[in-house]
Design a protein around this motif. Structure first.
Motif, PDB file in Angstrom:
ATOM      1  N   SER A  73       7.469   6.913  -2.476  1.00 11.74           N
ATOM      2  CA  SER A  73       8.502   7.917  -2.494  1.00 11.74           C
ATOM      3  C   SER A  73       8.254   8.956  -1.367  1.00 11.74           C
ATOM      4  CB  SER A  73       9.352   8.098  -3.651  1.00 11.74           C
ATOM      5  OG  SER A  73       8.233   9.144  -4.396  1.00 11.74           O
ATOM      6  N   GLY A  74       8.893   9.693  -0.839  1.00 13.05           N
ATOM      7  CA  GLY A  74       8.720  10.876   0.069  1.00 13.05           C
ATOM      8  C   GLY A  74       9.937  11.876  -0.013  1.00 13.05           C
ATOM      9  N   TYR A  75       9.537  13.258   0.324  1.00 10.59           N
ATOM     10  CA  TYR A  75      10.381  14.180   0.206  1.00 10.59           C
ATOM     11  C   TYR A  75      10.306  15.129   1.512  1.00 10.59           C
ATOM     12  CZ  TYR A  75      10.780  12.538  -4.477  1.00 10.59           C
ATOM     13  OH  TYR A  75      10.632  11.872  -5.621  1.00 10.59           O
TER      14      TYR A  75
ATOM     15  N   ASP B   9       0.796  -1.113   0.071  1.00 11.76           N
ATOM     16  CA  ASP B   9      -0.173  -0.130  -0.030  1.00 11.76           C
ATOM     17  C   ASP B   9       0.920   1.157  -0.035  1.00 11.76           C
ATOM     18  OD1 ASP B   9      -1.896   1.966   0.302  1.00 11.76           O
ATOM     19  OD2 ASP B   9      -2.904   0.967   1.940  1.00 11.76           O
ATOM     20  N   CYS B  10       0.969   1.785  -1.096  1.00  8.56           N
ATOM     21  CA  CYS B  10       1.943   3.054  -1.171  1.00  8.56           C
ATOM     22  C   CYS B  10       1.646   4.307  -0.478  1.00  8.56           C
ATOM     23  CB  CYS B  10       1.792   3.580  -2.677  1.00  8.56           C
ATOM     24  SG  CYS B  10       2.632   2.258  -3.677  1.00  8.56           S
ATOM     25  N   ASP B  11       0.209   4.540  -0.174  1.00 11.72           N
ATOM     26  CA  ASP B  11      -0.439   5.671   0.330  1.00 11.72           C
ATOM     27  C   ASP B  11       0.086   5.646   2.115  1.00 11.72           C
ATOM     28  OD1 ASP B  11      -1.427   6.786  -1.730  1.00 11.72           O
ATOM     29  OD2 ASP B  11      -3.325   5.785  -1.461  1.00 11.72           O
ATOM     30  N   ARG B  12       0.009   4.202   2.686  1.00 12.78           N
ATOM     31  CA  ARG B  12       0.411   4.205   3.884  1.00 12.78           C
ATOM     32  C   ARG B  12       1.899   4.248   4.269  1.00 12.78           C
ATOM     33  NH1 ARG B  12      -2.682  -1.142   5.376  1.00 12.78           N
ATOM     34  NH2 ARG B  12      -1.641  -1.180   7.530  1.00 12.78           N
TER      35      ARG B  12
ATOM     36  N   ILE C 225       4.149   6.844   6.522  1.00 10.99           N
ATOM     37  CA  ILE C 225       5.283   6.400   7.221  1.00 10.99           C
ATOM     38  C   ILE C 225       6.560   7.362   6.974  1.00 10.99           C
ATOM     39  CG2 ILE C 225       6.850   4.516   7.919  1.00 10.99           C
ATOM     40  CD1 ILE C 225       4.437   2.759   7.732  1.00 10.99           C
ATOM     41  N   ILE C 226       6.884   7.328   5.503  1.00 13.77           N
ATOM     42  CA  ILE C 226       8.198   8.323   5.236  1.00 13.77           C
ATOM     43  C   ILE C 226       8.175   9.705   5.989  1.00 13.77           C
ATOM     44  CG2 ILE C 226       9.242   9.149   3.309  1.00 13.77           C
ATOM     45  CD1 ILE C 226       8.586   6.627   1.829  1.00 13.77           C
TER      46      ILE C 226
ATOM     47  N   GLU D  84      16.613   2.479   8.380  1.00  8.52           N
ATOM     48  CA  GLU D  84      16.146   1.366   9.259  1.00  8.52           C
ATOM     49  C   GLU D  84      14.792   1.454   9.914  1.00  8.52           C
ATOM     50  OE1 GLU D  84      19.647   0.762  11.772  1.00  8.52           O
ATOM     51  OE2 GLU D  84      20.526  -0.148  10.218  1.00  8.52           O
ATOM     52  N   GLU D  85      14.694   2.837  10.171  1.00 11.70           N
ATOM     53  CA  GLU D  85      13.168   3.109  10.932  1.00 11.70           C
ATOM     54  C   GLU D  85      12.087   2.919  10.048  1.00 11.70           C
ATOM     55  OE1 GLU D  85      11.234   6.638  13.748  1.00 11.70           O
ATOM     56  OE2 GLU D  85      13.389   6.606  13.298  1.00 11.70           O
ATOM     57  N   VAL D  86      12.274   3.469   8.922  1.00 10.64           N
ATOM     58  CA  VAL D  86      11.305   3.465   7.775  1.00 10.64           C
ATOM     59  C   VAL D  86      11.034   1.992   7.463  1.00 10.64           C
ATOM     60  CG1 VAL D  86      10.786   3.867   5.200  1.00 10.64           C
ATOM     61  CG2 VAL D  86      11.571   5.578   6.761  1.00 10.64           C
ATOM     62  N   ARG D  87      12.083   1.247   7.246  1.00 17.57           N
ATOM     63  CA  ARG D  87      11.840  -0.225   6.901  1.00 17.57           C
ATOM     64  C   ARG D  87      11.236  -1.070   7.978  1.00 17.57           C
ATOM     65  NH1 ARG D  87      16.893  -3.303   5.619  1.00 17.57           N
ATOM     66  NH2 ARG D  87      16.998  -3.496   7.696  1.00 17.57           N
TER      67      ARG D  87
END
Length: 196
Positions: free
Chosen positions: A176-178, A94-97, A101-102, A129-132
């Motif tokens: 992806s996130g910025y 799920d890309c939105d979720r 998180i990012i 590591e936290e994102v993963r």
């Protein structure tokens, strides 16, 4: 001259014994076996592998014996898991979720930070590591996660990044996130690659 007369007058170890031998028979009466050096080396290798086979099979499959070992061998995958041949994921990526998180991780770690080259090397790994680990809690079953984090000092310059991958467009996906502050520009790309 008969063979019987010749063998009675010559010795078995003498030079004439080889000249009187019948092709295909040894002096003992059995077939003569000559083996090339390559074939001898191949047979020694096979014997060495067979000698080690029992030790290795006890380590890999301790409870399987005999025919069980032969029937279980093709079903064990590279990671030691039994293969299920499941072609579709139970829970899709799920890309939105993942984007949420990012952004949360970026805000928590980069909101009030000044750029420091040495500290940001460790911080990039820590953010990845936290994102993963947060994405793993979402239980995307049978997905391999790849997290690519870039942290760049912001000095009124442009930033261009590109990534290309080969994947299955029906099952695999990415998010992806910025994040920008006055001192830092950060980007994170997360790939969810389905393992069959």
């Amino acid at each position: 001259m008969s063979l019987q007369g010749a063998s009675s007058t010559s010795t078995a170890t003498g030079p004439r014994a080889s000249s009187l031998a019948i092709p295909g028979l040894s002096m003992a009466g059995g077939p003569r076996v000559t083996m090339s050096p390559a074939k001898r080396q191949w047979e020694r290798l096979q014997q060495a592998l067979l000698a080690r086979k029992d030790r290795l099979s006890q380590w890999v499959l301790p409870r399987a014996t005999g025919m069980q070992r032969a029937s279980l061998a093709p079903t064990i995958g590279l990671a030691g898991q039994l293969t299920t041949y499941q072609l579709e994921p139970e829970t899709r990526f799920d890309c939105d979720r993942v984007r949420v998180i990012i952004q949360e991780v970026f805000v928590d770690n980069l909101e009030r930070v000044q750029y420091d080259e040495l500290a940001f090397k460790r911080l990039g790994v820590q953010i990845g590591e936290e994102v993963r680990s947060r994405i793993k809690r979402l239980n995307f079953d049978r997905y391999r996660l790849v997290c690519y984090v870039q942290l760049v000092q912001r000095r009124n310059q442009g930033f261009y990044s590109r990534a290309r991958f080969l994947w299955d467009s029906e099952r695999d996906d990415c998010a992806s996130g910025y994040f920008e502050t006055a001192h830092v520009f950060a980007s994170c790309l997360v790939l969810g690659v389905y393992k069959e």
